[in-house]
Design a protein around this motif. Structure first.
Motif, mmCIF file in Angstrom:
data_model
loop_
_atom_site.group_PDB
_atom_site.id
_atom_site.type_symbol
_atom_site.label_atom_id
_atom_site.label_comp_id
_atom_site.label_asym_id
_atom_site.label_seq_id
_atom_site.Cartn_x
_atom_site.Cartn_y
_atom_site.Cartn_z
ATOM 1 N N LEU A 132 -4.026 14.358 1.432
ATOM 2 C CA LEU A 132 -4.147 15.296 0.157
ATOM 3 C C LEU A 132 -3.022 15.849 -0.108
ATOM 4 C CD1 LEU A 132 -5.611 15.955 -2.400
ATOM 5 C CD2 LEU A 132 -6.917 17.676 -1.055
ATOM 6 N N GLY A 133 -2.480 16.647 1.101
ATOM 7 C CA GLY A 133 -1.517 17.347 0.969
ATOM 8 C C GLY A 133 -0.184 16.612 0.673
ATOM 9 N N PHE A 134 0.054 15.600 1.366
ATOM 10 C CA PHE A 134 1.119 14.769 0.968
ATOM 11 C C PHE A 134 1.117 14.172 -0.269
ATOM 12 C CE2 PHE A 134 2.813 10.158 0.905
ATOM 13 C CZ PHE A 134 4.103 10.598 1.476
ATOM 14 N N PHE A 165 9.770 7.984 3.519
ATOM 15 C CA PHE A 165 8.730 7.910 2.378
ATOM 16 C C PHE A 165 7.695 6.673 2.650
ATOM 17 C CE2 PHE A 165 7.457 6.964 -2.154
ATOM 18 C CZ PHE A 165 6.689 8.254 -2.321
ATOM 19 N N GLY A 166 8.331 5.667 2.748
ATOM 20 C CA GLY A 166 7.747 4.499 3.056
ATOM 21 C C GLY A 166 6.689 4.507 4.198
ATOM 22 N N MET A 167 7.420 5.036 5.400
ATOM 23 C CA MET A 167 6.365 5.445 6.499
ATOM 24 C C MET A 167 5.002 6.055 6.279
ATOM 25 S SD MET A 167 7.029 7.355 10.048
ATOM 26 C CE MET A 167 5.833 7.917 11.097
ATOM 27 N N PHE A 168 5.236 7.138 5.463
ATOM 28 C CA PHE A 168 3.952 8.137 5.288
ATOM 29 C C PHE A 168 2.934 7.621 4.261
ATOM 30 C CE2 PHE A 168 6.855 11.147 7.116
ATOM 31 C CZ PHE A 168 6.135 11.412 8.329
ATOM 32 N N THR A 169 3.668 6.665 3.110
ATOM 33 C CA THR A 169 2.630 6.172 2.164
ATOM 34 C C THR A 169 2.088 5.151 2.992
ATOM 35 O OG1 THR A 169 4.782 4.753 1.295
ATOM 36 C CG2 THR A 169 4.025 6.849 0.109
ATOM 37 N N LEU A 204 -5.803 4.967 -3.039
ATOM 38 C CA LEU A 204 -5.124 3.908 -2.394
ATOM 39 C C LEU A 204 -3.963 3.184 -3.237
ATOM 40 C CD1 LEU A 204 -5.035 1.653 -0.118
ATOM 41 C CD2 LEU A 204 -6.959 0.672 -1.306
ATOM 42 N N LEU A 205 -4.225 2.881 -4.441
ATOM 43 C CA LEU A 205 -3.212 2.473 -5.353
ATOM 44 C C LEU A 205 -1.866 3.142 -5.330
ATOM 45 C CD1 LEU A 205 -5.333 1.281 -8.466
ATOM 46 C CD2 LEU A 205 -3.968 -0.350 -6.783
ATOM 47 N N PHE A 206 -2.170 4.702 -5.300
ATOM 48 C CA PHE A 206 -0.939 5.342 -5.494
ATOM 49 C C PHE A 206 -0.437 5.556 -4.140
ATOM 50 C CE2 PHE A 206 0.663 9.716 -3.839
ATOM 51 C CZ PHE A 206 1.276 10.155 -4.888
ATOM 52 N N GLU A 209 1.641 2.100 -4.307
ATOM 53 C CA GLU A 209 2.780 1.973 -5.089
ATOM 54 C C GLU A 209 3.993 2.663 -4.508
ATOM 55 O OE1 GLU A 209 4.975 1.302 -8.231
ATOM 56 O OE2 GLU A 209 3.297 0.368 -7.803
ATOM 57 N N GLY A 210 3.489 3.978 -3.866
ATOM 58 C CA GLY A 210 4.710 4.718 -3.092
ATOM 59 C C GLY A 210 5.313 3.813 -2.228
#
Length: 455
Positions: A132-134, A165-169, A204-206, A209-210
């Protein structure tokens, strides 16, 4: 297994030190990717409370993970002091000492583990709070004043570098899939439960998409590998379940949602995905044919040349390397602008975590760090068999491990704040559950187990 927070574990216990530790724990989880200062404060508080809580130091000393951590701490301290003393300049010595200190911070996962011991519901809550924080941090970094459809066709780098950014999403998407019932369980049945499932689907979609917006091929490959493993584990868990109507409903929902999300995202952004995977195929073919002298200095070529440089540099000091944090200076001093210069700057690192460890710490350092990760993973498997690690969390940790192992082939970010917080949270929660203080109930034992067990 209950999918809600254990209400028998009060958020604010009566003991002052424990209250301080839990406050720091939740502060760290919420702000790990939302605000560095409060997250650091939370980490400091939970560490201080850990010391004041007077843990069983003798028992900690018998823990294989703690033993290896202490050996690694000693290695990092001695290694940094010796190589700093042998450094050719004061600048190099300062780099080594600072880099060694950054690596030592990774050992702070042990205090966090103390506050998660035997508390799987607390761990689920922490992971969801971190996600949630991310999410809030990403939303805060979007330029909403100029937001438009073109946003979905451009690379998003306003919050973190693309591959980070790709790693954490990607990890966030995996976690949301695995912890779906823990999220849904926070909503009562009926209309509220449907609302919870809808919010989960949008979340999940968020994340997916990230992951696409990162345009990071390394993150995509890591996600594909981890998702493939997760599908196998989830399917085996589903096949092992008997007579569980809620489980069947959950799988009937999650498979179409995840499948449609992935397919829809790929269809909408097919051109971007295809371009990213095909734009440097010529360089890949040249490397495969052994025509290394003609390799271009594109992103793939630069990574290949960085690996060649790492091989040559490591071979000069194979056992103990050149010192913590030295790769940037070694690249700048290499005299190889044709191989290691990216447009207007030298490469900041070797773009490969394993090569970085070899160059900085040599084969001895790589063996010690690999042993720590292996011992931590093995303790997780043993905890699953003993009933201390719930199966859903076991699947998440295993998928996250595969994701990170693949991702580390393409980048290096270990001592960055975002990676530091990630490691402390994930390794700490896993270690805490692997050495839970409480004896699990028969119900927990029946529902916990290895990552391939049913939930």
């Amino acid at each position: 297994m209950s999918s809600t927070l254990d209400r028998s574990l009060p958020l604010v216990p009566p003991d002052g030190v424990e209250r301080l530790g839990l406050f720091g724990l939740y502060l760290f989880a919420v702000f790990g990717w939302l605000g560095t200062t409060p997250a650091t404060l939370g980490l400091a508080l939970l560490t201080l409370a850990f010391v004041l809580h007077r843990p069983d130091w003798h028992a900690l000393g018998r823990d294989p993970v703690v033993r290896l951590s202490l050996i690694l701490i000693g290695f990092l301290i001695v290694h940094s002091l010796v190589l700093a003393g042998l450094a050719p300049s004061t600048e190099r010595a300062a780099t080594i000492l600072g880099g060694g200190g950054d690596w030592l911070k990774l050992m702070l996962f042990i205090p966090l583990a103390h506050w998660c011991a035997g508390r799987p519901e607390r761990v689920r809550g922490l992971l969801l709070l971190a996600a949630l924080g991310f999410t809030l941090a990403v939303l805060r970094k979007i330029d909403w004043a100029n937001f438009g459809l073109e946003f979905f066709s451009t690379r998003f780098e306003s919050y973190l570098p693309a591959i980070a950014f790709g790693m954490f999403t990607g990890l966030g998407a995996l976690g949301i899939i695995v912890l779906r019932q823990a999220f849904w369980g926070r909503f009562a049945s009926g209309r509220l439960r449907r609302l919870g499932v809808t919010l989960w689907a949008f979340w999940l979609l968020f994340m997916l998409e990230g992951l696409l917006l990162s345009q990071s091929r390394g993150s995509w490959l890591a996600f594909i590998g981890a998702l493939a493993l997760l599908v196998v584990l989830e399917w085996r868990a589903h096949s092992a379940a008997t007579g569980a109507r809620i489980r069947r409903q959950g799988y009937r929902l999650i498979l179409p949602v995840v499948g449609l999300a992935l397919l829809g995202g790929l269809l909408v952004q097919t051109e971007i995905v295809q371009k990213r995977f095909t734009e440097h195929t010529g360089t890949v073919l040249e490397i495969a044919r052994g025509e290394t002298s003609a390799v271009e200095s594109d992103p793939v070529g630069l990574r290949f040349k960085a690996l060649l440089f790492a091989r040559d540099t490591w071979s000069e000091r194979p056992w103990f390397g050149w010192g913590a944090g030295t790769s940037r200076e070694l690249i700048a001093d290499s005299g190889r602008p044709e191989a290691l210069f990216d447009h207007d700057h030298w490469l900041p690192h070797l773009h490969n975590t394993y090569a970085e460890i070899l160059v900085q710490f040599g084969l001895v350092g790589l063996i010690l760090m690999t042993a720590l990760v292996w011992t931590l993973a093995r303790s997780g498997f043993r905890a699953g068999r003993a009933g201390r690690l719930p199966a859903d969390l076991g699947r998440f940790y295993l998928a996250a491990l595969v994701f990170v192992l693949i991702w580390c082939l393409f980048n290096y970010r270990v001592v960055r704040t975002d990676w530091l917080f990630f490691w402390i949270l994930v390794a700490g929660t896993l270690h805490g559950l692997s050495h839970g203080a409480d004896t699990p109930s028969p119900k927990t034992q029946a529902q916990a187990g290895s990552p391939m067990a049913s939930r």
